[in-house]
Design an enzyme around this catalytic site. Structure first.
Site, PDB file in Angstrom:
ATOM      1  N   LYS A  83       0.849  -1.201   0.000  1.00 46.22           N
ATOM      2  CA  LYS A  83       0.000   0.000   0.000  1.00 46.22           C
ATOM      3  C   LYS A  83       0.881   1.247   0.000  1.00 46.22           C
ATOM      4  O   LYS A  83       1.913   1.283   0.686  1.00 46.22           O
ATOM      5  CB  LYS A  83      -0.901  -0.031   1.234  1.00 46.22           C
ATOM      6  CG  LYS A  83      -1.947   1.072   1.276  1.00 46.22           C
ATOM      7  CD  LYS A  83      -2.854   0.921   2.483  1.00 46.22           C
ATOM      8  CE  LYS A  83      -3.945   1.962   2.562  1.00 46.22           C
ATOM      9  NZ  LYS A  83      -4.822   1.793   3.710  1.00 46.22           N
ATOM     10  N   SER A 158      -9.675   1.760   2.668  1.00 43.99           N
ATOM     11  CA  SER A 158      -8.804   2.493   1.767  1.00 43.99           C
ATOM     12  C   SER A 158      -7.753   1.627   1.067  1.00 43.99           C
ATOM     13  O   SER A 158      -7.177   2.067   0.077  1.00 43.99           O
ATOM     14  CB  SER A 158      -8.090   3.599   2.553  1.00 43.99           C
ATOM     15  OG  SER A 158      -7.266   3.039   3.561  1.00 43.99           O
ATOM     16  N   SER A 182      -9.831  -0.569   6.849  1.00 47.69           N
ATOM     17  CA  SER A 182      -9.270  -0.444   5.498  1.00 47.69           C
ATOM     18  C   SER A 182      -8.548  -1.663   4.946  1.00 47.69           C
ATOM     19  O   SER A 182      -8.196  -1.676   3.772  1.00 47.69           O
ATOM     20  CB  SER A 182      -8.332   0.752   5.449  1.00 47.69           C
ATOM     21  OG  SER A 182      -9.104   1.904   5.281  1.00 47.69           O
TER      22      SER A 182
HETATM   23  N1  GLN Z   1     -13.263   4.222   6.187  1.00 42.60           N
HETATM   24  C1  GLN Z   1     -12.560   4.567   7.370  1.00 42.60           C
HETATM   25  C2  GLN Z   1     -12.106   6.001   7.303  1.00 42.60           C
HETATM   26  O1  GLN Z   1     -12.286   6.598   6.314  1.00 42.60           O
HETATM   27  C3  GLN Z   1     -11.409   3.647   7.604  1.00 42.60           C
HETATM   28  C4  GLN Z   1     -10.183   3.994   6.872  1.00 42.60           C
HETATM   29  C5  GLN Z   1      -9.001   3.158   7.248  1.00 42.60           C
HETATM   30  O2  GLN Z   1      -9.121   2.113   7.897  1.00 42.60           O
HETATM   31  N2  GLN Z   1      -7.820   3.637   6.875  1.00 42.60           N
HETATM   32  O3  GLN Z   1     -11.567   6.531   8.204  1.00 42.60           O
END
Ligand code: GLN
Length: 482
Positions: A83, A158, A182
């Protein structure tokens, strides 16, 4: 068998047995990326030349080790996708943001050091929501990633690029980061396996911070064994991350056994109250049945505080994000506005031009809840709620070994449908964020498909540092389904 059909661990065995060379495995993945990624856009950076150099060096190491009885890692020779918020030395690391579009780290994250030491081949950096803020991978400054199961749908986020790369055979193993789901949610949307380890299990050194008390790096892979193998490699204490912890475990791979006899599994009733798709609900309850048939004891129970998890999470995550993202000021890192009038104006223009709308929304929300006058009403209150949620989970884990539920209320939405209503998008994180608020481990694995064939994910949450039970339960389920 086509090389691409091997799991990461199978591929490594073939390489070590001399039936496939590291270069051949690397080339196969790079060709696949060249063929497929124009459509999917899972990668921001593909580092072919570097990957071939690594492959060559590894092959030499393999030849030299022959007959010497050296044990090579289960990940030896395996092509990996990382990532793009995890630093790889000399490789562009953008966080999918314009503000870091040309940022080249001078050091490796600890997880990268560990993977490379084990003989992994890093083929590139994957697309994501900007600074890991989002649930769809649509907020990237480098274009949207598409779901390989249906290119009109998002891959989740994400870590959408890492999950899509695994689903489309553009890597054999991947790393993501999970602040509120994410890793698990994109794994679920793409039909692959993802694990958020216990907070502290894996070093965060070299992960570009979003919400430091919630962030955790973890593996995404084709099956549970691959996940266990990757976790074995990246887990452990690190002097560069004071929150990392060593449990001196033996191998997680050893937990890949089909055995849930007598295991107590709780299903929170509140998870099925409203907003959940009926097909998702059906698949999750069917998955529980499978585990029950294998000898687990399944019970529904009242967890409590479910409705407070989202407001608490978004208050805390935004507060931490606003503080963590202060460092992107046009001086220390990355992008700087072209024309400006004095220092203050330079900061303002750089940040206005460099960050996308979702990141700005979080910075504003975070600065607001931390500001004097509002701190007690919002941030402090959210911390108290976090403690109550943790207590509710602690109580549940006095009775149950594993908590079972969905990963997300629906399957992957169509591209373009989520960002218009951010609040609705935030609500989709309902099942995943508690694991981050509590620091507990949680795994997502495929358990079915909806009417249009889109993957559905099952989530298993465990006690702090009890990834072993999660892996054993997930493995039992995975084997029972085949
Ligand atoms: N969807 C969540 C957020 O936007 C989780 C994102 C994540 O785990 N990086 O914060």
């Amino acid at each position: 068998m086509n090389i691409l059909d091997y799991s990461a661990l199978e591929l490594s065995k073939e390489i070590k047995a001399g039936r496939i060379s590291v270069a051949e495995a690397t080339k196969t993945v790079l060709n696949r990326i060249a063929d497929t990624d124009k459509e999917i856009n899972a990668y921001i950076t593909v580092a072919g030349e570097r990957a071939f150099k690594t492959a060559e060096a590894l092959q030499k190491k393999l030849e030299e080790s022959r007959g010497k009885g050296h044990e090579l890692s289960p990940l030896f020779g395996v092509p990996f996708a990382i990532k793009d918020n995890i630093c790889v030395k000399d490789m562009k690391t953008t966080c999918a943001s314009k503000i870091l579009e040309n940022f080249i780290p001078t050091y490796d994250a600890t997880v990268i050091e560990k993977l490379e030491k084990a003989g992994a081949v890093i083929v590139g950096k994957t697309n994501m929501d900007e600074f890991a803020m989002g649930s769809t991978s649509e907020t990237s400054a480098f274009g949207i990633t598409k779901n390989p199961a249906d290119k009109d749908c998002v891959p989740g986020g994400s870590s959408g690029g890492s999950a899509a790369a695994i689903a489309a055979n553009m890597a054999f193993g991947a790393l993501g980061s999970d602040t509120g789901g994410s890793i698990r949610q994109p794994a679920s949307y793409c039909g692959v396996v993802g694990l958020k380890p216990t907070y502290g299990r894996v070093s965060r050194y070299g992960l570009i911070a979003y919400g430091s008390s919630l962030d955790q790096i973890g593996p995404i892979g084709k099956n549970v064994e691959d996940i266990a193998g990757i976790l074995d490699c990246i887990a452990g204490a690190d002097s560069k991350d004071a929150t990392s912890y060593d449990m001196a475990e033996d191998s997680f791979l050893n937990s890949c056994v089909s055995d849930v006899q007598g295991l107590k599994i709780g299903i929170p009733k509140g998870y099925f109250a409203e907003g959940i798709d009926s097909k998702v609900k059906e698949s999750i309850l069917a998955a529980a049945k499978v585990l029950e048939e294998k000898g687990a004891i399944i019970e529904e129970f009242d967890l409590g505080f479910e409705e407070y998890a989202i407001p608490a999470y978004y208050t805390i995550a935004s507060a931490e994000a606003s503080s963590n993202l202060e460092r992107f000021d046009g001086i220390k890192y990355g992008y700087r506005t072209k024309e400006f009038n004095g220092l203050h104006n330079m900061y303002k223009k750089t940040r206005s031009e460099g960050f996308g709308p979702e990141v700005k929304r979080r910075i504003m929300l975070g600065s607001f809840v931390l500001s004097s006058g509002y701190y007690d009403a919002y941030y402090l209150k959210a911390l108290k709620v976090r403690a109550l949620i943790k207590e509710a989970f602690d109580r549940a884990f006095e009775k149950y070994d594993v908590i079972l539920g969905p990963v997300a209320p629906t399957t992957a939405p169509k591209i373009g449908t989520s960002l218009t209503d951010p609040l609705k998008m935030y609500l989709g994180d309902i099942y995943t964020i508690s694991a981050n608020l509590c620091g507990i481990p949680a795994i997502s694995l495929p358990c079915g498909r909806d009417e249009s064939g889109m993957p559905i994910g099952l989530q298993l949450m465990g006690k702090m540092f009890d990834e072993k039970t999660l892996i054993r339960t997930a493995y039992t389920f995975e084997k029972a389904r085949v």
